[in-house]
Design a protein around this motif. Structure first.
Motif, PDB file in Angstrom:
ATOM      1  N   ALA A 194      25.083 -37.825  32.192  1.00  0.00           N
ATOM      2  CA  ALA A 194      23.884 -37.343  31.492  1.00  0.00           C
ATOM      3  C   ALA A 194      23.006 -38.478  30.948  1.00  0.00           C
ATOM      4  O   ALA A 194      21.777 -38.407  31.075  1.00  0.00           O
ATOM      5  CB  ALA A 194      24.282 -36.377  30.376  1.00  0.00           C
ATOM      6  N   PRO A 195      23.573 -39.555  30.352  1.00  0.00           N
ATOM      7  CA  PRO A 195      22.691 -40.624  29.862  1.00  0.00           C
ATOM      8  C   PRO A 195      21.842 -41.265  30.962  1.00  0.00           C
ATOM      9  O   PRO A 195      20.697 -41.642  30.716  1.00  0.00           O
ATOM     10  CB  PRO A 195      23.665 -41.634  29.259  1.00  0.00           C
ATOM     11  N   ALA A 208      19.064 -38.931  31.486  1.00  0.00           N
ATOM     12  CA  ALA A 208      18.162 -38.936  30.337  1.00  0.00           C
ATOM     13  C   ALA A 208      17.267 -40.168  30.364  1.00  0.00           C
ATOM     14  O   ALA A 208      16.101 -40.113  29.959  1.00  0.00           O
ATOM     15  CB  ALA A 208      18.963 -38.904  29.042  1.00  0.00           C
ATOM     16  N   ILE A 230      14.720 -32.640  30.168  1.00  0.00           N
ATOM     17  CA  ILE A 230      16.183 -32.539  30.130  1.00  0.00           C
ATOM     18  C   ILE A 230      16.592 -31.408  29.195  1.00  0.00           C
ATOM     19  O   ILE A 230      16.059 -31.270  28.085  1.00  0.00           O
ATOM     20  CB  ILE A 230      16.848 -33.888  29.750  1.00  0.00           C
ATOM     21  N   LEU A 286      19.612 -30.040  27.161  1.00  0.00           N
ATOM     22  CA  LEU A 286      20.875 -30.559  26.634  1.00  0.00           C
ATOM     23  C   LEU A 286      21.802 -29.458  26.135  1.00  0.00           C
ATOM     24  O   LEU A 286      22.701 -29.721  25.336  1.00  0.00           O
ATOM     25  CB  LEU A 286      20.586 -31.551  25.499  1.00  0.00           C
ATOM     26  N   ALA A 291      25.429 -30.311  25.972  1.00  0.00           N
ATOM     27  CA  ALA A 291      25.829 -31.638  25.494  1.00  0.00           C
ATOM     28  C   ALA A 291      26.406 -31.558  24.094  1.00  0.00           C
ATOM     29  O   ALA A 291      25.880 -30.866  23.227  1.00  0.00           O
ATOM     30  CB  ALA A 291      24.621 -32.574  25.501  1.00  0.00           C
ATOM     31  N   THR A 313      22.280 -39.394  21.908  1.00  0.00           N
ATOM     32  CA  THR A 313      22.054 -40.519  22.829  1.00  0.00           C
ATOM     33  C   THR A 313      21.009 -40.162  23.876  1.00  0.00           C
ATOM     34  O   THR A 313      20.092 -40.929  24.157  1.00  0.00           O
ATOM     35  CB  THR A 313      23.372 -40.873  23.558  1.00  0.00           C
ATOM     36  N   CYS A 314      21.181 -38.974  24.465  1.00  0.00           N
ATOM     37  CA  CYS A 314      20.290 -38.566  25.546  1.00  0.00           C
ATOM     38  C   CYS A 314      18.865 -38.406  25.036  1.00  0.00           C
ATOM     39  O   CYS A 314      17.909 -38.779  25.713  1.00  0.00           O
ATOM     40  CB  CYS A 314      20.765 -37.258  26.176  1.00  0.00           C
ATOM     41  N   GLU A 315      18.739 -37.857  23.839  1.00  0.00           N
ATOM     42  CA  GLU A 315      17.394 -37.633  23.305  1.00  0.00           C
ATOM     43  C   GLU A 315      16.688 -38.969  23.078  1.00  0.00           C
ATOM     44  O   GLU A 315      15.492 -39.110  23.348  1.00  0.00           O
ATOM     45  CB  GLU A 315      17.473 -36.838  22.003  1.00  0.00           C
ATOM     46  N   ALA A 363      15.659 -40.319  26.412  1.00  0.00           N
ATOM     47  CA  ALA A 363      14.604 -39.510  27.015  1.00  0.00           C
ATOM     48  C   ALA A 363      13.237 -39.842  26.439  1.00  0.00           C
ATOM     49  O   ALA A 363      12.205 -39.498  27.022  1.00  0.00           O
ATOM     50  CB  ALA A 363      14.903 -38.025  26.816  1.00  0.00           C
TER      51      ALA A 363
END
Lengths: 288, 328
Positions: free
Chosen positions: A218-219, A222, A230, A232, A235, A242-244, A247
């Motif tokens: 996912a990272p 992102a 994305i 989530l 998640a 982290t992904c946010e 992104a």
């Protein structure tokens, strides 16, 4: 008489309408809710995610350019194909989620109904999200909906089929294409769903399904500059954070994971569709 | 022939004919005798070796070096009927600064255009050091008279082309009229003056690897400074085994005559992986001496964006997308 040996399956990924092995060559063991061996599944790497994004981008032009009516028909066709595989899905739900057979049938019905419900929205979402705007000038001013582009989806770890269908359908019905990171613990319904997608009329690359660890994949999605949104939903809080952050670099649209446990059987509303929609406004001179 | 020679080694031939290179083109029969005397190419061996070298894993710093080297070897090409002066200017700007946001990226080796757009390209690249190459000689089919081909070349050179990419007469070659092909190359080389001559063999039309080896030697004997696989208009274009056969030819030609000739695969090279496979092939076949934009070029256009994307991925740690590079 000798005892028959059962076939030990190793499932593959679903990228661009084909079923490739993971580029990394890795796989992992999928067990039932009781811990028994079910099958092997491919463990996707970041390069599989990259390939899936390329496939999704390639499919975007054709899918977003198709008429809404046509997209609705294709999603309805997915529902039909799902219906015809009832027995297999029911068995997988019982094994993977540990639910009773009666409950599995109920979830399966809901998944088929959910697809039909979203299929119907394909040519109606524009009516509720688009508008004819009154402006102070001799112009027609019209706003219409446009798909966001390639959307990465972290599928919910629970509710393996209904949850999965409920996150994929709203993304693609409006013309987006997607890369889905399936539930790591219970990937079999998503693999079977990919077989359904491959044999319905869905163009290759509109939905790409990766099995493996969402923390790992996912990272990369992102942070990918060619991914436009994305979701989530599946998640965990740390991963979602982290992904946010990743992104933010190319201003992806982000759908945050819900604070509470989701009841997938409840009425989903239109929020999941509108999360990945853009609005295009056109000024057109009146007269002559 | 020795059984351990894998792909068929032309070096042996040179010992037979060291004295005779000046005579090989004395008649069609002599030329035919020489070219058909070249050892045959083991097709399975060549395919296998190219495939094996294609599996080399090039990562991190080595990959970074390979990407920069590949960028500096690109002949950025536009050969469409719809080419406009504006498109050529845009391409030249990209050739000089492939990634405008990053001045560390090396410039490409050359731009490659049709003869009528050479003057525009020369103006656009200015004193940047990027060379201007022009296709000539009734590109891409080569179906015209020698007069037309020579004039075509002269016009390109007069307009300021540093390099001329000519096509051979494949019809004559396949019909066995090697002397005609030879004399045409000699005439075009004379018309080139100081400009470098690249000879396009159009390997996709030559049918066999044996013919690729023969055409390579023919082009080198006639005075070509580079041998180039394809026009980009015929499939298959620059495959790995064909490039392997040509790299062996230039290596053997240097050994037997002392003259070094460059190689340019063109067409069908689209990804960084394709480009790096080519570099591995050069290193392992011809040697380090050819790992230089003066001796090895990549004729391509779309590969440049992929090289830049991979370079950016290494810099930023995140995958890039086509939205951030020019459309061309």
């Amino acid at each position: 008489m000798t005892e028959r040996l059962s076939v030990r399956k190793t499932y593959k990924l679903f990228i661009g309408g084909a079923f490739p092995r993971s580029e990394s060559g890795r796989s992992y063991v999928v067990t039932s809710a009781k811990g028994e061996f079910l099958a092997n599944a491919s463990k996707a790497s970041r390069k599989d995610a990259r390939d899936a994004v390329v496939a999704a981008r390639k499919a975007f032009g054709g899918w977003s350019g198709a008429t809404a009516y046509n997209r609705g028909q294709v999603i309805y066709r997915i529902a039909e194909m799902l219906e015809s595989r009832r027995a297999q899905f029911a068995a997988e739900l019982v094994a993977a989620d540990g639910v009773a057979a009666k409950k599995a049938a109920e979830l399966l019905d809901a998944a088929v109904d959910r697809l039909v419900w979203y299929a119907g929205w394909s040519d109606k979402i524009g009516a509720i999200r688009g508008s004819a705007n009154p402006v102070a000038g001799p112009y027609f001013n019209l706003s219409s909906t446009e798909p966001t582009g390639v959307v990465a989806v972290v599928a919910p770890p629970t509710g393996p089929l209904l949850g999965l269908v409920s996150v994929i359908a709203p993304v693609i019905v409006t013309g987006n294409t997607c890369v889905v990171v399936a539930s790591e613990r219970a990937p079999l319904p998503s693999i079977t769903l990919s077989e359904v997608l491959a044999t319905s009329d869905l163009p290759g690359g509109v939905v790409n399904i990766l099995t493996g660890g969402s923390e790992e994949i996912a990272p990369w999605l992102a942070g990918h500059m060619d991914v436009n949104g994305i979701d989530l939903t599946g998640a965990a809080p740390d991963l979602a954070k982290t992904c946010e952050e990743l992104a933010a670099e190319n201003l992806k649209r982000v759908l945050r994971p819900p604070a509470d446990k989701i009841d997938w059987l409840a009425d989903p509303g239109t929020a999941r569709m509108t999360a990945f929609l853009e609005t295009k406004t056109v000024w057109h001179p009146i007269g002559v | 022939m020795d059984s351990f020679v894998l792909v068929g080694d032309a070096r042996e031939v040179s010992t037979l004919t060291t004295s005779g290179f000046s005579d090989v083109a004395s008649s069609n029969a002599a030329l035919r005798g020489f070219l058909h005397g070249l050892p045959g190419v083991d097709k399975v061996g060549a395919d296998g070796r190219a495939a094996m070298l294609g599996t080399r894993s090039i990562k991190t710093t080595a990959k970074r070096q390979a990407i920069d080297l590949a960028i500096s070897m690109v002949d950025l090409t536009t050969l469409e009927g719809a080419d406009t002066p504006g498109k050529v200017r845009a391409m030249c700007a990209k050739a000089v600064h492939p990634d405008p946001s990053n001045p560390d990226v090396p410039r490409v080796a050359a731009v490659c255009v049709y003869p009528d757009l050479v003057a525009e390209a020369v103006r656009a690249v200015g004193s940047s050091g990027v060379k201007v190459a022009s296709v000539a000689t009734a590109f891409p089919s080569g179906r015209s008279s020698l007069e037309v081909k020579v004039t075509d070349t002269e016009l390109a050179v007069a307009a300021g082309a540093d390099e001329v990419d000519m096509v051979i007469d494949r019809g004559a070659f396949l019909a066995g009229d090697y002397l005609k092909v030879f004399e045409e190359i000699v005439a075009i080389k004379a018309a080139c003056g100081d400009a470098h001559l690249k000879v396009i063999l159009e390997t996709g039309e030559l049918a066999t690897y044996d013919n690729v080896r023969r055409a390579s030697w023919l082009a080198m004997l006639a005075g070509g400074d580079f041998i180039k696989t394809s026009t980009g208009k015929v499939q298959p274009a620059a495959t790995l085994p064909v490039t392997l056969v040509m790299l062996e030819a230039v290596r053997d030609f240097l050994d037997s005559t002392g003259r070094k000739v460059g190689v340019k695969p063109a067409g069908g090279i689209r990804t960084t992986k394709d480009a790096i496979k080519m570099l591995v092939l050069v290193k392992e076949t011809a040697g380090d001496g050819w790992l230089d934009p003066d001796w090895f070029r990549l004729g391509a256009s779309s590969v440049l964006n992929d090289l830049l994307m991979q370079r950016q991925k290494q810099d930023t740690g995140r995958y890039s997308g086509p939205d951030y590079f020019t459309l061309d």
